[in-house]
Every structure is written in structure tokens, then in C-alpha cells.
Write a protein that holds these residues in place. Structure first.
Motif, PDB file in Angstrom:
ATOM      1  N   ARG A  73       0.838  -1.184   0.000  1.00 55.91           N
ATOM      2  CA  ARG A  73       0.000   0.000   0.000  1.00 55.91           C
ATOM      3  C   ARG A  73       0.878   1.241   0.000  1.00 55.91           C
ATOM      4  O   ARG A  73       1.766   1.387   0.859  1.00 55.91           O
ATOM      5  CB  ARG A  73      -0.915   0.045   1.249  1.00 55.91           C
ATOM      6  CG  ARG A  73      -1.884  -1.112   1.404  1.00 55.91           C
ATOM      7  CD  ARG A  73      -3.057  -1.044   0.434  1.00 55.91           C
ATOM      8  NE  ARG A  73      -4.044  -2.064   0.727  1.00 55.91           N
ATOM      9  CZ  ARG A  73      -3.967  -3.335   0.330  1.00 55.91           C
ATOM     10  NH1 ARG A  73      -2.914  -3.720  -0.379  1.00 55.91           N
ATOM     11  NH2 ARG A  73      -4.919  -4.193   0.630  1.00 55.91           N
ATOM     12  N   GLY A  74       0.629   2.140  -0.957  1.00 52.94           N
ATOM     13  CA  GLY A  74       1.354   3.405  -0.982  1.00 52.94           C
ATOM     14  C   GLY A  74       2.858   3.262  -1.041  1.00 52.94           C
ATOM     15  O   GLY A  74       3.593   4.042  -0.420  1.00 52.94           O
ATOM     16  N   THR A 114       4.620   0.929   0.279  1.00 54.81           N
ATOM     17  CA  THR A 114       5.168   0.215   1.433  1.00 54.81           C
ATOM     18  C   THR A 114       4.761  -1.250   1.386  1.00 54.81           C
ATOM     19  O   THR A 114       3.828  -1.636   0.683  1.00 54.81           O
ATOM     20  CB  THR A 114       4.676   0.823   2.748  1.00 54.81           C
ATOM     21  OG1 THR A 114       3.258   0.653   2.842  1.00 54.81           O
ATOM     22  CG2 THR A 114       5.016   2.309   2.803  1.00 54.81           C
TER      23      THR A 114
END
Length: 268
Positions: free
Chosen positions: A14-15, A17
Motif C-alpha cells: 500500500r502506498g 510500502t
């Protein structure tokens, strides 16, 4: 009995990461439904409420006319899955053997394995108008009310539900499964086992309204079907012929009504 939910590891991105995770995921288990030792159907289902599922399937498919056709029942767990065994009264046993058909279907398809095209759009009984009406507010809020009866969905975000809405009482019974058809069969079986007449209320679904969902609802005898999503055109044709009220896109602020609106108070 196998547990309906299992926690498994994974890795989330996510994002930009990455993180190790553990998710609660629904199980799918082969469930064989047999009558007098002969397999009628094998369906992938969530391993919970198996007796409800087997009875609801037998009733909604027209294999049984009611609990009076059953001489005995047992659930047997095997290494490869679960077997729901019916032993039938003598007169019903002969009839079932005459019409036996095998069906092997994944959770997304309720018509897999039928042995003729005619069975896909089989004739349905015509429902009578009930003595009750459901309010517009109850219809609009039905799917949100059902959300409060979905513990497996809360754990997994990956299962469907079917609920029973009794006018003036709200959702009084609900069942969940990875398969929308299975969830409805479980609901029908649960209602019959607890002595509740399906004609006394409306069926509420977390899915679209397809042909087989209309067929199962009509066979159960419930005169109103409420769903969060869309109906198919063919399903609506069957619903209109069978006297079934279909309200779709029921999402809190309103709904669409497509057939037999008179069961909803204030509708013409």
C-alpha cells in the motif's frame, strides 16, 4: 466440523510500502447432498449451517415437498469434504430416483450441471398476494439492516448473506456463505426448520437478482425479494409471471421496484 473462517499470512502493498499481514479468509468445502445413498449435487460451500443448506437446497430445487418427505438425516465429515445424507419416505424416494440429476457447480453458478435447457427456466408456481405489506422505509433499509447480521462478512469481507424481513419486526433470520445461492438455500432451510413460513416475509439479498435467485425465492413461497444490486431482465420476466415483487438497489435512501409493487405500502 471444519471452521468457516481460517487466518492465513500474506504480504500487503500500500502506498509504496510492504507489510506482513494475517487475514481471516472464508473456507470453501465440497458438500455432497445425497438421497438414499445417491449423490444429487456437489456444491462448494462455507462449512457452516450444513443442515439448513441441505434442506433449503432440496426444497428450493423442488426435490422435496417439505420435511414430511424426510425419514432421516445426518451430516458426515470426510477428509475431502462433507456429506449431507437424506433418507426419504418410501413414496418420495421413488420419485427422487426417477428425476435424479447430478450437479457439480462452483459458488458463482447456480445452474451448473443441469441436464437439459428446459430445466434452466423451469415453470414456477404463482404466488398469492399476502395479507401483509412491507413499508417503503423497511424496503429501503433492508440491506443495511442485514449488514448487522453478517459476522462472517465482518471477519472476511468475502461472503454473501440472505436475510428474512418480517414486516414490523425487521431481519429475524440470516445466513451467510461464499455462494449467494448457498446463502439463500441456508436461509430457506433455517426458516423451515424453525417453523417459520417463508410466505410471512421478504427475502433480502446482498447480491444481484438472477434467474436462480428468483426461482429459489418463489419455490420457498416468499412473495417479496429485496436486493442491494441489479436484477437481470430474464429474472424480472420470471418474477412478473410468478407474482414475485422485486425491489432492487435497496441502499438506505431508496430502491427500485420492478414487479408487483402492491406489496409495498403506498405503491400502486
Amino acid at each position: 466440523m471444519a471452521k468457516p473462517v481460517r487466518s492465513l499470512p500474506g504480504s500487503a502493498r500500500r502506498g509504496g510500502t510492504r507489510a506482513d499481514i494475517s487475514r481471516s479468509l472464508p473456507e470453501e468445502t465440497p458438500v455432497a447432498i445425497t438421497f438414499d445413498g445417491a449423490t444429487q449435487a456437489v456444491m462448494m460451500a462455507t462449512p457452516a449451517d450444513i443442515e439448513d443448506f441441505a434442506l433449503g437446497f432440496a426444497l428450493s430445487e423442488g426435490i422435496l415437498g417439505g420435511p414430511q418427505d424426510i425419514a432421516g438425516f445426518e451430516v458426515v465429515e470426510h477428509g475431502a469434504g462433507i456429506e449431507a445424507r437424506f433418507w426419504l419416505a418410501a413414496d418420495r424416494s421413488a420419485e427422487v430416483k426417477a428425476r435424479r440429476r447430478a450437479m457439480l457447480g462452483p459458488v458463482g453458478c447456480g445452474l451448473c450441471g443441469i441436464d437439459s435447457l428446459d430445466q434452466a427456466l423451469r415453470p414456477l408456481p404463482v404466488l398469492r398476494d399476502p395479507a401483509w405489506q412491507v413499508t417503503a422505509a423497511e424496503v429501503a433499509g433492508a440491506t443495511e439492516a442485514l449488514r448487522r447480521h453478517q459476522p462472517l462478512h465482518d471477519q472476511t469481507r468475502a461472503v454473501h448473506a440472505a436475510g428474512f424481513l418480517e414486516p414490523g419486526r425487521g431481519i429475524t433470520c440470516a445466513r451467510e456463505d461464499v455462494g449467494r445461492h448457498n446463502a439463500l438455500d441456508k436461509l430457506i432451510g433455517a426458516l423451515v426448520r424453525q417453523g417459520t413460513d417463508p410466505a410471512a416475509g421478504a427475502v433480502v439479498l446482498t447480491s444481484r437478482v438472477s434467474v436462480e435467485m428468483v426461482q429459489k425465492t418463489v419455490m420457498a413461497g416468499s412473495p417479496v425479494l429485496i436486493a442491494v444490486s441489479a436484477p437481470t431482465a430474464t429474472a424480472l420476466g420470471l418474477a412478473r409471471e410468478a407474482g414475485l415483487s422485486v425491489a432492487a438497489f435497496a441502499r438506505g435512501d431508496g430502491y427500485d421496484i420492478y414487479s408487483h409493487p402492491g406489496r409495498i405500502a403506498g405503491e400502486d
